[in-house]
Every structure is written in C-alpha cells, then in structure tokens.
Design an enzyme around this catalytic site. Structure first.
Site, PDB file in Angstrom:
ATOM      1  N   ASP A 137       0.857  -1.183   0.000  1.00  0.00           N
ATOM      2  CA  ASP A 137       0.000   0.000   0.000  1.00  0.00           C
ATOM      3  C   ASP A 137       0.896   1.237   0.000  1.00  0.00           C
ATOM      4  O   ASP A 137       1.829   1.328   0.798  1.00  0.00           O
ATOM      5  CB  ASP A 137      -0.889   0.026   1.249  1.00  0.00           C
ATOM      6  CG  ASP A 137      -2.025  -0.983   1.145  1.00  0.00           C
ATOM      7  OD1 ASP A 137      -2.243  -1.516   0.039  1.00  0.00           O
ATOM      8  OD2 ASP A 137      -2.684  -1.234   2.170  1.00  0.00           O
ATOM      9  N   ASP A 196     -13.841  -6.355  -4.903  1.00  0.00           N
ATOM     10  CA  ASP A 196     -13.973  -6.473  -3.452  1.00  0.00           C
ATOM     11  C   ASP A 196     -15.345  -7.077  -3.185  1.00  0.00           C
ATOM     12  O   ASP A 196     -16.362  -6.524  -3.613  1.00  0.00           O
ATOM     13  CB  ASP A 196     -13.880  -5.100  -2.777  1.00  0.00           C
ATOM     14  CG  ASP A 196     -12.474  -4.515  -2.888  1.00  0.00           C
ATOM     15  OD1 ASP A 196     -11.512  -5.303  -3.037  1.00  0.00           O
ATOM     16  OD2 ASP A 196     -12.343  -3.277  -2.836  1.00  0.00           O
TER      17      ASP A 196
END
Lengths: 197, 251
Positions: free
Chosen positions: B11, B130
């Site tokens: 990330d 997701d």
C-alpha cells in the site's frame, strides 16, 4: 549505436529499455529504417494485437526492413509471433521469417488451463547461444494468448495444455515468447547472451 | 507447467509504503523500491502497488514512484488505486507497469474495461473485485469496501471477462485482515466461472492457507500484504512449503 529497439504503435518498450539500462547498455527506440540499419543489434519487442501491428509495420515500410536485417535480431512476445508465418489472431499474415504458425490456446477449466497464459513457466529442450548458462527447466515470465507451434526452429519448449515454442531461432533471427526483461536474473542472462552475439 | 504465483501487495501513500514495516536488511523500509527489490530477490513472482493517496495533488508522487520501480524491478508489477481514465493507464504502462487494476471505475462504467482492453490489450487489464458475503450471497463492493452494490460477484466476474479483463483480483472483505485463511468457496466459484486467471486476496495467515486457496480454491495466484511485511512468513519458506505440498512454484 549498439542496440535499436523497434518503435511501433503497440509496443510498450519501456520495460525493455529499463532492462537494457540495468545491463549497462544504451539503446535507442526508433522506427527509422536508417537507424535500424546502423544499429549493431535490433530488438523487436511487443505487447499488442497482431493485425493492427502488422498493418502499422507495412504502412511504415518496416516489414521489408525487418525481413532484410542481417544483424542479430531478438523478437519478444508479440515480436516472436509477428516473425512467424501467420497468426490466428484476426487471421494475420505475418513476416514469415519463421515458418511456424501462431495459434490460440484453448482454455480448459477442469485442467486449470487459463487463457491468457500468465505467469512463470519452465522452458526446456533449450539449445543455442541465447540459453548459454541458463539451466534446463528455468522459469520465465509469460503473458500471451497465442503461441507459435513447435517446428524446426524451436530452441526452447514450454507447456500450457500443449507444448509450444518458448523460443525460436534461425540464422540471425531469435525470438522468445516470454518476457526476458521481466524474468529476473534468468531473463537478464538471456538478454546479455543476446547482446554478446 | 505454469507455476502458482505469490504476490506481495504494497500500500502506497504519498509515494511511501504505508505500514510501519520493519526489515533489518534494508535501509529504508518506507521506500517502496527498496522493499520491492527485496521481495523480488526473495522470489516474489509479481508485485502489486496500491495507491491509497487521498489527495489528487499528491497522485503525481505515485507516478514518479512507478517510474522508479519500473527502472529497478526485474519482475512484473501491477499498479492500482483510483485508476479510471485511458490517460491514467497509458501513463502507468509507459512508466513501466505491466498491468493496471481497476475496481470501482469498472463497476460504475463497465464499458471502461472494453475500452482499456481494446486500447492496451486484455493482458494488462486486471479487474479487482472487493466482495462480501451477506446472508449467503456474495456482493460486489466499491470505494474500498465502503459502498455496497446489488451486483453478485460471479455475475460481475463473468461480465468483466466478457468485456476483456485479462485477470481477476478477488478480495474477500469477510476474510481480509483475519489471518484465518482465504475465502475458498467464492474463489473456487469464480475460478470455475471464468477462463482468465484469478488472484485470491484476503485472509492469509499461514502457509497452509496458501496451499488451500491454490489447490482447493482453484486460484492461480495468491496475494498478501502484512504477513510478508512483518515477516510472519518469508517468501522462500512459503514457496518451499507449497512445493512440499505438491504445488508447482518457482523457487
């Protein structure tokens, strides 16, 4: 100029340039027949679609230029396929340096065969100077949906549901279906083997 | 035989790795390039860089970073996070990324997938999904999991494939962060519903979880973040484990 990297509409050539830079080689990206003629070696990279790329090469007179090159030439991925005789991808007449035809993989969900063939796969039955110092069965990074059949020019074999040409070589022309520029140390070795030709 | 891929995910915020990563072997663990090179040396098969930069002004830091990664990394990498336009994708591929992953933008405008695949090729278009299971039904979520949609995950995966996606990155929100294992059932269902490769994400806690999702789960690749960043599992150890379990991996 040591190495010319062929510029054409589809290729994302940056990764190849970076890999050459890491090997200490300065390359020029060019679509100019004169510049290609004056380079010691030519790399024909490729990501893209066969028919539109062949059309571009013909429109820019590069098909004849590539065919008539007498210096070491390395095709990568789509570059390999376009150096073959014909591609099933949109029924495309290719450059014909290698006689092998290019076909499409068949997916087989039950057997776990996905298309595109994406990831690291072992290359065996290798021969010739490109693979010097690279052990049989070394993994290289592949991303493609079409493949060149096995033929007399095959100098490396890979399997994805079917055996296909991972590498082909004839006279001054060599080509690999995988991406040496993204295949770790083995890919670097192969590129430096090509640079020594 | 095609090997199963292990993919660490980093990330990135404002051009730096986000979490307090602690690696003794590298000077600056906040530098994504150093961490990426370490993972590549350890045998990672690919890397994913997810930009979670909040402000538009600082997005340019991510593009600069992708250039540096491209120049230094000798394995493939995917970039994701807030990507929607053709110009974004072109810039990231030009900078040296192999693939881009799109998520919310693809659900809001599915034609985007077709547009990107047509322009750049399916091989570089990863559709990230997701998903969350609610009362036995798997739904697609957007905006980093904040927005529920009525789309079912299997339907969306099939549609994404038919529009030209080259790969599916499937994250189970029910499993993400739990370290209790990947979502085997939905991963297997998606993998059996499409012909393109499927990357499983969310829930990795120990090597056995990878074995399960890459065999029973039918995944072609498995992605994880914190267990690698905190060295709870090292990549060489994980790959040895996978090989001992009969899976084909690159050592």
């Amino acid at each position: 100029m040591e190495v010319a990297v062929l510029e054409y509409n589809a290729g994302n050539v940056r990764s190849v340039l970076y890999a050459l830079e890491r090997l200490g080689v300065r390359a020029e990206v060019t679509g100019s027949p004169e510049r290609l003629a004056s380079a010691a070696k030519v790399i024909f990279p490729g990501v893209g679609e066969a028919s539109s790329t062949m059309r571009y090469l013909r429109e820019h007179g590069l098909d004849g230029v590539i065919r008539s090159l007498e210096k070491p030439v390395l095709g990568i991925c789509l570059g390999l396929q376009l150096l073959c005789s014909h591609s099933m991808e949109n029924d495309t007449e290719c450059l014909g340096v290698f006689p092998e035809p290019v076909l499409r993989f068949d997916a087989d969900r039950a057997a776990g065969i996905k298309v595109p063939h994406m990831g690291w796969n072992a290359v065996s039955a290798t021969r010739g100077p490109l693979f010097e110092g690279i052990p049989e069965g070394t993994n290289f990074y592949f991303v493609h949906s079409f493949y060149a059949q096995i033929g007399d020019d095959t100098c490396g074999v890979c399997n994805h549901g079917i055996d296909f040409s991972a590498a082909v070589s004839s006279r001054n022309f060599s080509a690999v279906q995988f991406h040496p520029e993204k295949s770790g140390p083995a890919g670097e070795r192969l590129l430096s083997n090509f640079l020594k030709l | 035989m095609l090997t199963k891929r292990i993919i660490p995910c980093l990330d990135i915020r404002d051009g730096r790795t986000v979490k307090g990563i602690n690696f003794e072997s590298i000077r600056d663990a906040g530098d994504p390039v150093e961490l990426a090179r370490l993972y590549a040396e350890q045998g990672a098969d690919e890397l994913v860089f997810l930009d979670i930069t909040a402000t538009v002004e600082k997005r340019t830091l991510f593009y600069d970073l992708v250039e540096r990664i491209g120049a230094q990394l000798n394995i493939p990498f995917t970039v994701g996070g807030g990507i929607s336009s053709k110009a974004d994708v072109s810039r990231l591929l030009q900078a040296g990324a192999e693939k881009v992953s799109i998520n919310s933008a693809a659900v809001r405008d599915p034609a985007r997938i077709k547009e990107l695949a047509g322009e750049f090729g399916s091989q570089c278009v990863v559709v990230a999904i997701d998903t969350k299971c609610i009362d036995g039904e798997w739904y697609v979520f957007l905006d980093g999991g904040r927005t529920k949609t009525e789309r079912r995950t299997l339907d969306w995966a099939r549609e994404a494939e038919s529009l030209g996606a080259g790969e599916i990155l499937l994250t189970s929100m029910n499993h993400d962060g739990t370290k209790d294992g990947f979502a085997l059932e939905i991963t297997r269902a998606v993998s059996r519903s499409v012909d393109i490769p499927v990357i499983a994400s969310g829930g990795a806690g120990k090597p056995q979880h990878f074995v399960e999702v890459l065999s029973e789960g039918g995944a072609d690749a498995a992605l994880a973040a914190s267990i690698f960043h905190y060295q709870e599992i090292t990549i060489p150890e994980l790959k040895r484990n996978l090989r001992e379990s009969g899976l084909c991996v690159r050592l």
